[in-house]
Design a protein around this motif. Structure first.
Motif, short mmCIF file in Angstrom:
data_model
loop_
_atom_site.label_atom_id
_atom_site.label_comp_id
_atom_site.label_asym_id
_atom_site.label_seq_id
_atom_site.Cartn_x
_atom_site.Cartn_y
_atom_site.Cartn_z
N LEU A 86 18.56 -18.72 6.85
CA LEU A 86 17.96 -19.62 5.75
C LEU A 86 17.24 -19.12 4.85
CD1 LEU A 86 18.55 -22.41 4.50
CD2 LEU A 86 16.82 -23.14 6.08
N VAL A 87 16.19 -18.32 5.54
CA VAL A 87 15.07 -17.96 4.41
C VAL A 87 15.42 -16.82 3.87
CG1 VAL A 87 13.08 -18.72 5.90
CG2 VAL A 87 13.97 -16.67 6.35
N LEU A 88 16.39 -16.11 4.23
CA LEU A 88 16.71 -14.93 3.34
C LEU A 88 17.68 -15.59 2.14
CD1 LEU A 88 17.43 -12.34 6.17
CD2 LEU A 88 15.58 -12.13 4.42
N ILE A 89 18.42 -16.45 2.51
CA ILE A 89 19.43 -16.75 1.61
C ILE A 89 18.50 -17.58 0.47
CG2 ILE A 89 20.91 -18.80 0.92
CD1 ILE A 89 22.34 -18.32 3.50
N LEU A 90 17.36 -18.48 0.81
CA LEU A 90 16.37 -18.95 -0.23
C LEU A 90 15.76 -17.75 -0.95
CD1 LEU A 90 14.83 -21.73 1.96
CD2 LEU A 90 15.87 -22.09 0.00
N LEU A 91 15.46 -16.69 -0.29
CA LEU A 91 14.99 -15.65 -1.16
C LEU A 91 15.89 -14.99 -2.16
CD1 LEU A 91 12.97 -13.04 -1.52
CD2 LEU A 91 14.08 -11.78 0.30
N SER A 92 17.17 -14.92 -1.69
CA SER A 92 18.22 -14.39 -2.56
C SER A 92 18.44 -15.46 -3.71
CB SER A 92 19.58 -14.34 -1.95
OG SER A 92 19.41 -13.36 -0.70
N VAL A 93 18.67 -16.71 -3.59
CA VAL A 93 18.73 -17.43 -4.83
C VAL A 93 17.56 -17.71 -5.70
CG1 VAL A 93 20.56 -18.49 -3.63
CG2 VAL A 93 18.44 -19.56 -3.35
N LEU A 94 16.49 -17.61 -5.34
CA LEU A 94 15.26 -17.43 -5.85
C LEU A 94 15.07 -16.24 -6.94
CD1 LEU A 94 12.51 -18.78 -6.61
CD2 LEU A 94 11.54 -17.15 -4.84
N LEU A 95 15.23 -14.80 -6.27
CA LEU A 95 15.23 -13.80 -6.85
C LEU A 95 16.02 -13.82 -8.01
CD1 LEU A 95 14.30 -11.13 -4.17
CD2 LEU A 95 12.86 -12.03 -5.81
N VAL A 96 17.40 -14.32 -7.92
CA VAL A 96 18.41 -14.02 -8.88
C VAL A 96 18.17 -14.60 -10.32
CG1 VAL A 96 20.83 -14.23 -9.47
CG2 VAL A 96 20.29 -13.41 -7.36
N PRO A 97 17.54 -16.07 -10.33
CA PRO A 97 17.34 -16.35 -11.59
C PRO A 97 16.17 -15.79 -12.41
CG PRO A 97 16.76 -18.26 -9.87
CD PRO A 97 17.44 -17.02 -9.34
N LEU A 98 15.22 -15.44 -11.57
CA LEU A 98 14.02 -14.67 -12.23
C LEU A 98 14.67 -13.20 -12.62
CD1 LEU A 98 11.44 -15.20 -9.25
CD2 LEU A 98 11.90 -16.63 -11.22
N VAL A 99 15.28 -12.69 -12.06
CA VAL A 99 15.95 -11.35 -12.66
C VAL A 99 16.78 -11.56 -13.77
CG1 VAL A 99 18.02 -9.53 -12.25
CG2 VAL A 99 16.25 -10.09 -10.43
N VAL A 100 17.52 -12.56 -13.99
CA VAL A 100 18.17 -13.04 -15.42
C VAL A 100 17.22 -13.35 -16.46
CG1 VAL A 100 19.88 -14.88 -16.34
CG2 VAL A 100 20.24 -14.04 -14.05
N LEU A 101 16.09 -13.92 -15.93
CA LEU A 101 15.04 -14.26 -17.18
C LEU A 101 14.44 -13.10 -17.58
CD1 LEU A 101 13.09 -17.25 -15.78
CD2 LEU A 101 14.19 -17.27 -18.11
N ALA A 102 13.98 -12.02 -16.76
CA ALA A 102 13.60 -10.68 -17.08
C ALA A 102 14.51 -9.96 -17.68
CB ALA A 102 12.98 -10.30 -15.72
N ALA A 103 15.56 -10.03 -17.51
CA ALA A 103 16.85 -9.13 -18.40
C ALA A 103 17.08 -9.79 -19.55
CB ALA A 103 17.74 -8.70 -17.31
N TRP A 104 16.66 -10.85 -20.06
CA TRP A 104 17.29 -11.73 -21.07
C TRP A 104 17.51 -10.94 -22.19
CZ3 TRP A 104 19.03 -16.46 -20.14
CH2 TRP A 104 19.13 -17.28 -21.17
N HIS A 105 16.31 -9.80 -22.47
CA HIS A 105 16.66 -9.15 -24.08
C HIS A 105 17.04 -7.72 -23.68
CE1 HIS A 105 15.37 -12.54 -26.54
NE2 HIS A 105 14.19 -12.37 -25.85
N GLU A 106 17.57 -7.30 -22.43
CA GLU A 106 17.85 -5.91 -22.17
C GLU A 106 19.08 -5.38 -22.94
OE1 GLU A 106 17.75 -4.94 -18.08
OE2 GLU A 106 15.84 -5.25 -17.80
#
Length: 518
Positions: A86-106
């Motif tokens: 469960l905590v690893l799934i939570l880690l996964s779904v937390l990191l993905v939207p942050l990656v999308v935000l960071a890559a917004w203008h790439e």
């Protein structure tokens, strides 16, 4: 009505990825918005599921779903989670939207490429959730191998540098080799156990209980080598620095922050619980490999001139701590290892994102191309410092708690390896602080005079990770409450008990003597 939480969590990003892929090529902005919306919806869904998780539940798994898939061979679409999954799934779904935000203008200079990259991110998210949730060994293997496809294209097609295709091929070949060995072991497990369901295979009264010792050890090795490659452990780690160095920062976050955890998660879930005798027999070889990974990864990191490769080598060292905790065969060591997986995702994710911001501004990840950044970008430099200090496990930040538990649990049975492992802490201070000194302090080159500080979007991308590093550094109880019951069941499964505290034994003996004299 029972809500199929895990099926929904897997299906939502998978369907979102398909929708993004079907968008017209000139709709890059729409692709970004749809991707961010789907990842946030997935995060909310998983958080809602986690809110109903009972750490002290009666069974080993919760939110279980079992649907026939290939009934002729006893294969099911079976999913469920314990606290560690469960905590690893939570880690996964937390990191993905942050990656999308960071890559917004790439991809602003090549908008036709952005759609494909964001579609791959969503597909990868679905597979990451699936691999941690799978409770059918064959289904786990399918997700384990299927993850290679989006990552291969995220590195080879959307990576950086001329060596990205070679790095993608190297990643694929190493992973396929490990997957082939695991496939043989999966077939062996079915032949001897008569089922693919993890709960039946791990049953001490059935499943693999009747397998002879030699066969169990070979099956253990089939799984372990595959997981060691994925983790990555020395000497099968060489694909990681090339892959991370040739990836976009967002890809590196998911690769090192989540995908590599599949290896260490697999060791806990499959190597230890399916083959307890073999796991105990292989303790010392794995402990030695873990120590080599800790020291080797740290020393090589010190000599790196590229920040992306430096962080990748630090992860080789950190994963050595995780495997050391797993095979310490103590509850403290395994709880620390499980906690380390999550905290390493926060810490390394933050480092890769911040380096990505620097690369976007300077066009280079070379340490020599920076210097004095804190004079023009104090917020960026401050966030970089906090993320770096978390990587060296500074007290007050969450990796310290997990690293301390690993040391505590290892020392109980293996004091000499625990002492040797502490050298990794000293070396971590060297590679992190020296990198910070060379990039953030000192004279400011003229080429960086106009370097801008973090934007609002970039702050939103990295601030949650910094906040979690601080919160769980001060109050790790929620994570430990989730993982500890799963660790206790693992300890029961492998029939190992924690050693009694020496101080307690001494106190009891003296107390008994006094009582007798009276």
């Amino acid at each position: 009505m029972t809500i199929p939480w895990l099926t929904l969590a897997i299906a939502l990003p998978a369907l979102g990825g398909l929708a993004v892929a079907l968008l017209p090529r000139d709709r890059a902005e729409t692709a970004k918005r749809v991707t961010l919306g789907v990842t946030l919806a997935t995060l909310l869904l998983v958080v809602a599921m986690a809110a109903q998780f009972a750490p002290s539940g009666s069974g080993p798994l919760q939110f279980e779903e079992v649907y026939p898939w290939i009934p002729q061979f006893g294969i099911s679409f079976a999913v469920g989670v314990d606290g560690i999954a469960l905590v690893l799934i939570l880690l996964s779904v937390l990191l993905v939207p942050l990656v999308v935000l960071a890559a917004w203008h790439e991809n602003d200079d090549a908008p036709d490429q952005g759609k494909g990259y964001f579609a791959l991110i969503l597909v990868l998210e679905a597979m990451m959730i699936g691999v941690f949730a799978a409770t059918d060994v064959f289904l786990f293997y399918v997700f384990f191998e299927a993850m290679l496809i989006p990552v291969y294209f995220m590195i080879g097609r959307y990576g950086r540098g001329e060596g990205r295709r070679r790095a993608a091929v190297k990643f694929l070949l190493f992973s396929l080799l490990g997957g082939l060995l695991m496939l043989v072991a999966v077939i062996g497990v079915y032949v001897y156990g008569g089922t693919f369901l993890w709960s039946d295979l791990a049953d001490p009264a059935g499943g693999l209980a009747g397998v002879d010792t030699a066969t169990a050890r070979w099956l253990f090795l089939g799984f372990f080598v595959a997981f060691a490659i994925k983790a990555p452990m020395w000497p099968v780690h060489t694909w990681l620095p090339d892959a991370a160095g040739s990836s976009r920062p967002g890809t590196a976050v998911l690769l090192v922050g989540v995908l590599d955890k599949v290896g260490t998660y697999g060791m806990l879930r499959y190597c230890l619980e399916l083959f307890p005798e073999a796991a105990k027999w292989f303790v010392w070889p794995v402990v030695v490999l873990s120590l080599v990974s800790i020291v080797y990864g740290a020393i090589v990191a010190i000599g790196q001139s590229d920040m992306m490769r430096l962080i990748a080598f630090t992860s080789v060292s950190h994963f050595g701590f995780i495997t050391l905790g797993i095979f310490a065969m103590t509850s403290q060591g395994q709880s620390g290892a499980a906690l380390y997986m999550v905290n390493h995702g926060f810490s390394t994710g933050a480092l890769f994102l911040i380096v990505g911001f620097l690369v976007a501004r300077r066009g280079s990840a070379a340490i020599a191309d920076f210097g004095g950044v804190q004079k023009v970008a104090p917020v960026l430099a401050g966030v970089f410092l906090v993320a770096g200090l978390s990587s060296l496990a500074l007290p007050g930040l969450s990796p310290f708690v997990s690293e301390f538990l690993v040391f505590l649990g290892t020392y109980a049975f293996h004091p000499v390896p625990a002492i040797i492992a502490t050298s990794g802490v000293v070396l971590a201070a060297l590679y992190i602080l020296w990198m910070y000194q060379r990039t953030m302090t000192g004279p400011l080159p003229d080429s960086l005079a106009k370097l801008r500080d973090l934007s609002g979007r970039e702050v939103w991308a990295v601030a949650p990770l910094i906040a979690l590093l601080v919160v769980f550094g001060v109050y790790p109880k929620p994570l430990l409450d989730a993982v500890n019951p799963a660790v206790e069941r693992t300890m029961q499964q492998i029939d190992v008990s924690d050693p009694a505290p020496a101080v307690g034994q001494a106190g009891s003996s003296s107390g008994g003597a006094e009582g007798e004299s009276e």
